[in-house]
Design an enzyme around this catalytic site. Structure first.
Site, mmCIF file in Angstrom:
data_model
loop_
_atom_site.group_PDB
_atom_site.id
_atom_site.type_symbol
_atom_site.label_atom_id
_atom_site.label_comp_id
_atom_site.label_asym_id
_atom_site.label_seq_id
_atom_site.Cartn_x
_atom_site.Cartn_y
_atom_site.Cartn_z
ATOM 1 N N CYS A 63 -124.543 -59.267 -38.054
ATOM 2 C CA CYS A 63 -125.226 -59.441 -39.340
ATOM 3 C C CYS A 63 -126.664 -59.934 -39.194
ATOM 4 C CB CYS A 63 -124.425 -60.378 -40.221
ATOM 5 S SG CYS A 63 -122.770 -59.749 -40.499
ATOM 6 N N LYS A 79 -129.304 -57.663 -37.230
ATOM 7 C CA LYS A 79 -129.521 -56.389 -37.932
ATOM 8 C C LYS A 79 -130.157 -56.622 -39.313
ATOM 9 C CE LYS A 79 -125.452 -54.815 -39.877
ATOM 10 N NZ LYS A 79 -125.544 -54.755 -41.312
ATOM 11 N N GLY A 87 -126.421 -64.519 -33.010
ATOM 12 C CA GLY A 87 -126.036 -63.167 -32.609
ATOM 13 C C GLY A 87 -125.144 -62.590 -33.691
HETATM 14 C C1 UGA Z 1 -123.368 -64.313 -41.518
HETATM 15 C C2 UGA Z 1 -123.560 -65.164 -42.792
HETATM 16 O O1 UGA Z 1 -123.344 -66.548 -42.478
HETATM 17 C C3 UGA Z 1 -122.587 -64.736 -43.891
HETATM 18 O O2 UGA Z 1 -122.861 -65.470 -45.086
HETATM 19 C C4 UGA Z 1 -122.781 -63.230 -44.159
HETATM 20 O O3 UGA Z 1 -121.859 -62.758 -45.135
HETATM 21 C C5 UGA Z 1 -122.555 -62.463 -42.867
HETATM 22 O O4 UGA Z 1 -123.499 -62.928 -41.874
HETATM 23 C C6 UGA Z 1 -122.789 -60.996 -43.154
HETATM 24 O O5 UGA Z 1 -123.895 -60.616 -43.539
HETATM 25 O O6 UGA Z 1 -121.820 -60.212 -43.102
HETATM 26 P P1 UGA Z 1 -121.602 -64.300 -39.480
HETATM 27 O O7 UGA Z 1 -122.541 -63.333 -38.831
HETATM 28 O O8 UGA Z 1 -120.154 -63.982 -39.538
HETATM 29 O O9 UGA Z 1 -122.053 -64.581 -41.020
HETATM 30 O O10 UGA Z 1 -121.722 -65.671 -38.688
HETATM 31 P P2 UGA Z 1 -122.452 -67.078 -38.869
HETATM 32 O O11 UGA Z 1 -121.421 -68.130 -38.919
HETATM 33 O O12 UGA Z 1 -123.442 -67.055 -39.930
HETATM 34 O O13 UGA Z 1 -123.185 -67.215 -37.453
HETATM 35 C C7 UGA Z 1 -124.186 -66.272 -37.039
HETATM 36 C C8 UGA Z 1 -124.784 -66.684 -35.711
HETATM 37 O O14 UGA Z 1 -125.607 -67.828 -35.854
HETATM 38 C C9 UGA Z 1 -123.770 -67.031 -34.624
HETATM 39 O O15 UGA Z 1 -124.190 -66.457 -33.408
HETATM 40 C C10 UGA Z 1 -123.817 -68.539 -34.537
HETATM 41 O O16 UGA Z 1 -123.467 -69.047 -33.289
HETATM 42 C C11 UGA Z 1 -125.280 -68.793 -34.860
HETATM 43 N N1 UGA Z 1 -125.545 -70.156 -35.386
HETATM 44 C C12 UGA Z 1 -125.034 -70.519 -36.577
HETATM 45 C C13 UGA Z 1 -126.338 -71.026 -34.662
HETATM 46 O O17 UGA Z 1 -126.838 -70.714 -33.569
HETATM 47 N N2 UGA Z 1 -126.599 -72.277 -35.182
HETATM 48 C C14 UGA Z 1 -126.094 -72.659 -36.386
HETATM 49 O O18 UGA Z 1 -126.380 -73.814 -36.781
HETATM 50 C C15 UGA Z 1 -125.292 -71.774 -37.098
#
Ligand code: UGA
Length: 430
Positions: free
Chosen positions: A260, A263, A257
């Site tokens: 980032c 979208k 979710g």
């Molecule tokens: C993401 C990217 O990781 C960053 O590198 C990027 O700069 C950012 O988007 C952006 O474009 O601004 P972010 O959205 O803050 O960062 O969060 P993430 O840690 O990547 O997690 C995104 C989603 O994936 C979360 O809902 C998380 O719970 C989920 N997720 C993540 C999983 O379901 N499984 C995983 O193994 C890792």
């Protein structure tokens, strides 16, 4: 170096604070006066661990200031970072009107050479468009250099990510701009990849889309594990030990979710389509992600049978831990579906309470503590893996709850321990 950062959202504020922390003089600009007023009092408009300390330290040292005076900030800065929002339009494409406005404002205010750095996530060719705008509205006949410098920080670990980047990507066709950007980032890293502008723009889209693909892939494998009796945690570990695959972003659960991934994946699909390519893999990534939430609600239903009239306690509402952000959080769809089935929902999140209040109003009971949330609940539903949930006293929970169901959307709890205590535990992919 004198720098201006336009936009004090996640990317802008963290960029400004971190660049001032390594010694640059940074002016952060926003049109929102109340935001600037708060920032001048050291209050951050976003929840991000460490950000207020960083703001206070660098504002005190005179290296970081906040203003609504756009023209003055532009005039006194050699480099201007554009970090304004690019929200999705109704058709899923990024709305670039804020970026255009800022570029136009820079062109009108600048009286000498400026380097304009695009930091917001934008579709390929935005750099070219910014260049056109800067050249078109240029009353003082100033020379502008344009740079695409995509940001890869994650919410919740933004300062750490910005300060210790795996890589910095700089897309530009100007030697001057390359040297200046190298100087700006020198205190942080010398690991800089220089490319043309378009490639830098695509790197950002492709990186986020690839990470989202990794998550949907592991969720799809989790579904096969569930059907075949395998355990996704063992499978992901076994896969991740291969350096070519890597162990990060292989946590199965309720899907991705946040503001980032949903979208950006959508924008990349549309951008490809616009350019005559059907990015079918990414469409499937989106389908798997959507289905994961639906399947989780089905899992709750199949465990508890009837939901109508039952109290379910949700722990975790933010789209991931260490943030108060609930934009496109899986919790929204999941809770709305539970409500549709007639369940009553109590919920707790260490930071997202205010945002949850805005989204759900009085439809759910927002509690101030874990144990208050769990009182008389038939089921505990974990949606965000906040660290503090790892310290829950399940002996106490047993006394408090009416039912014994623990349905874990992040494979966070210790299954064996909970089963030993008499709970009926369901995770994802095992
Ligand atoms: C993401 C990217 O990781 C960053 O590198 C990027 O700069 C950012 O988007 C952006 O474009 O601004 P972010 O959205 O803050 O960062 O969060 P993430 O840690 O990547 O997690 C995104 C989603 O994936 C979360 O809902 C998380 O719970 C989920 N997720 C993540 C999983 O379901 N499984 C995983 O193994 C890792």
């Amino acid at each position: 170096m004198d720098l201006a950062v336009i936009g004090t959202g996640y990317v802008g504020l963290v960029t400004g604070a971190c660049l001032s922390d390594v010694g640059h003089n940074v002016t952060c600009v926003d049109i929102d006066e109340s935001k600037i007023e708060k920032l001048n009092q050291g209050i951050s408009p976003i929840y991000e661990p460490g950000i207020e300390e960083l703001i206070e330290k660098n504002a005190k040292a005179g290296r970081l200031s906040f203003t609504t005076d756009f023209a003055n900030a532009v005039k006194k800065s050699k480099v201007i970072f554009i970090a304004v929002g690019t929200p999705p339009k109704d058709n899923g494409e990024a709305d670039l009107s804020y970026v255009e406005n800022v570029a136009r404002g820079i062109a009108e205010a600048a009286t000498e050479t400026k380097i304009v750095v695009e930091k917001s996530t934008v579709p390929v060719e935005t750099g070219e468009k910014i260049k056109q705008v800067l050249e078109h509205y240029n009353p003082h006949n100033v020379k502008f250099e344009v740079v695409s410098n995509p940001e890869f920080l994650r919410e919740g670990s933004a300062i750490e990510d910005f300060s210790n980047p795996d890589r910095v990507v700089i897309g530009t066709d100007s030697e001057d701009a390359r040297n200046t950007m190298r100087e700006i980032y020198k205190p942080l890293t010398e690991n800089i990849l220089f490319t043309d502008i378009r490639s830098a723009e695509i790197i950002k889209h492709a990186s986020n889309s690839f990470l989202a693909t990794k998550i949907s892939f592991i969720n799809a494998v989790a579904n096969v594990c569930e059907k075949t009796g395998a355990n996704i945690e063992h499978v992901a570990k076994g896969m991740g030990l291969d350096n070519r695959i890597g162990k990060s972003f292989l946590n199965a659960g309720i899907g991705y979710g946040g503001f980032c991934f949903p979208k950006d994946v959508d924008a990349f699909v549309r951008l490809s389509e616009k350019n005559g390519y059907d990015f079918a893999i990414l469409k499937e990534v989106q389908n798997v992600n959507r289905a994961q939430r639906v399947a989780f609600v089905k899992k709750i239903e199949s465990s508890m049978w009837i939901l109508k009239g039952k109290k379910v306690a949700v722990l975790g509402l933010a789209f991931k831990p260490n943030t108060d952000d609930m934009r496109f959080a899986p919790s929204i769809d999941i809770i709305n579906n539970l409500l549709l089935e007639g369940a009553s929902v109590s919920a707790y999140d260490p930071q997202a309470r205010e945002n949850a209040k805005e989204i759900f109003g009085d439809k759910i009971e927002l509690c101030d503590s874990i144990y208050e949330t769990l009182k008389d609940a038939e089921a505990l539903i974990l949606l965000t893996e906040w660290k503090e949930f790892g310290e829950i006293d399940f002996e106490k929970v047993k006394e408090l709850m009416k039912g014994k169901f623990v349905i874990d959307g992040r494979n966070f709890f210790d299954e064996a321990k909970l089963k030993e205590k008499g709970f009926i535990y369901k995770g994802v992919g095992k």
